[in-house]
Design an enzyme around this catalytic site. Structure first.
Site, PDB file in Angstrom:
ATOM      1  N   THR A 278       0.839  -1.195   0.000  1.00 38.72           N
ATOM      2  CA  THR A 278       0.000   0.000   0.000  1.00 38.72           C
ATOM      3  C   THR A 278       0.872   1.243   0.000  1.00 38.72           C
ATOM      4  OG1 THR A 278      -1.874  -1.054   1.109  1.00 38.72           O
ATOM      5  CG2 THR A 278      -1.725   1.332   1.276  1.00 38.72           C
ATOM      6  N   PHE A 280       1.271   5.061   0.857  1.00 37.36           N
ATOM      7  CA  PHE A 280       0.772   6.124   1.719  1.00 37.36           C
ATOM      8  C   PHE A 280       1.455   7.429   1.330  1.00 37.36           C
ATOM      9  CE2 PHE A 280       0.130   2.252   4.059  1.00 37.36           C
ATOM     10  CZ  PHE A 280      -1.029   2.443   4.800  1.00 37.36           C
TER      11      PHE A 280
END
Length: 377
Positions: A278, A280
């Site tokens: 992921t 960020f």
């Protein structure tokens, strides 16, 4: 005539075209100087369209093809004029003032994140800001508001996952608040299915987690015929399961979150892809550009004309810049108009890159430079 002969004919034509193109670009310089003296903007959409329509009329069935060639030529001419004029002066000054301001990435203030302790956002914040406390908020927009009112200098939010794709809510909030992106971190995500200590695996029917996590573990959920239940955050779901009196529910979360809320780990690494990552980003109201910045984020809209997006993307290609992300989001209260969010590899310390960004800021109906930052992996 064979292929070699045909190629020789093309080469001969090209030799005739090159001097004419050079002459046209030379005149474009004179046009730029004329516009500088009289305060005339570089872009004249009406004249460009008149030229393209005239080309189409003269070229018959090849009209659309030749229009594309002329469009690229005019884009190159405009880029040259912007460079001479020094387009986007205000944006240029803002960027130049922010370059090498890395000390401002340090803060003693709390870092705003969505969720509760144990959330992946918090893990990421600790990696980027190891000496700063983390403050959690219930919703993504609460993170933006915390930065907006000064409760936090920086916020950390997820924007995309290598398996499940974009976090659309994050992009919508980026479009709304127009904060700067001053950093990014790619976190490897390893999901576990966890439950209360007295819950039996064979009794589990419902699995709680954030929609992204459920999507990232969709194969596991399907194979065991679980029902995925959306929750605001993986760690918040872990907290909910730990406090529930139900014995048929589980959660998909990190091992860290499971430990935090006293849950047992039933199975590790249940994500569809073992390289599940992921991304960020760090949001800020103040622009900070580090020396090692290698990614640029922009938001823009384009006119409702044929090929307008293609021509903008062609400008990046012309400057030798590689797009790594493009995301379209609808403009509120509009008739199917869109904002485009793009990430490109590059640095505004490169003169041609800065010239392009400043030129686009002058030309496009809505343009926002979000930042030039370093993405940690």
């Amino acid at each position: 005539m064979d292929l070699l002969g045909l190629r020789k004919e093309i080469d001969a034509i090209d030799e005739q075209i090159i001097p004419l193109l050079l002459k046209r670009m030379s005149i474009a310089k004179d046009v730029a100087e004329y516009k500088v003296e009289r305060g005339i903007p570089v872009l004249n959409s009406q004249r460009e369209q008149e030229i393209l329509d005239n080309v189409a009329d003269k070229c018959g069935e090849q009209g659309d093809t030749i229009k594309t060639v002329f469009s690229a030529m005019m884009d190159a001419s405009r880029a040259l004029q912007h460079k001479i004029i020094g387009g986007g002066r205000e944006l240029r000054e803002t960027i130049e003032n922010a370059i090498s301001n890395t000390s401002k990435l340090n803060t003693s203030k709390a870092i705003a994140c969505q969720g509760v302790e144990g959330a992946y956002s918090g893990v990421t914040a600790n990696k980027i800001f190891p000496n700063s406390p983390v403050k959690f908020y219930k919703q993504f927009e609460d993170v933006f508001e915390a930065v907006n009112i000064g409760d936090a200098k920086f916020g950390v939010i997820p924007v995309e996952n290598s398996t499940a794709g974009s976090v659309h809510e994050s992009y919508d909030l980026i479009m709304k608040y127009r904060f700067y992106v001053v950093g990014a971190y790619d976190l490897k995500i390893e999901h576990c299915i966890c439950a209360k200590q007295d819950t039996k695996y064979e009794d589990i029917t419902d699995v709680y987690s954030h929609p992204q996590a459920l999507s990232q573990c969709s194969n596991f959920i399907k194979n065991f015929d679980f029902t995925g239940v959306n929750f605001s955050n993986t760690a918040a779901a872990a907290k909910f399961v730990s406090e529930s009196n139900k014995n048929n529910i589980a959660v998909i979360c990190s091992e860290r979150a499971a430990k935090k809320y006293g849950l047992k780990v039933i199975k590790r690494n249940i994500q569809n892809n073992n390289n599940n990552t992921t991304r960020f980003i760090v949001i800020s109201k103040e622009l900070v550009i580090a020396d090692d910045a290698q990614k640029i984020s922009l938001i823009f809209s384009v006119p409702h004309t044929t090929g307008s997006l293609y021509r903008v993307l062609g400008r990046f290609s012309m400057a030798g810049l590689n797009l790594t992300k493009i995301e379209s989001r609808p403009i509120a209260d509009s008739d199917f108009s869109y904002y485009f969010y793009v990430d490109i590899l590059g640095s505004v310390t490169d003169e041609s890159t800065l010239d392009l960004i400043c030129a686009l800021s002058d030309e496009l109906p809505d343009f926002e430079f979000l930042g030039n930052f370093h993405e940690q992996k």
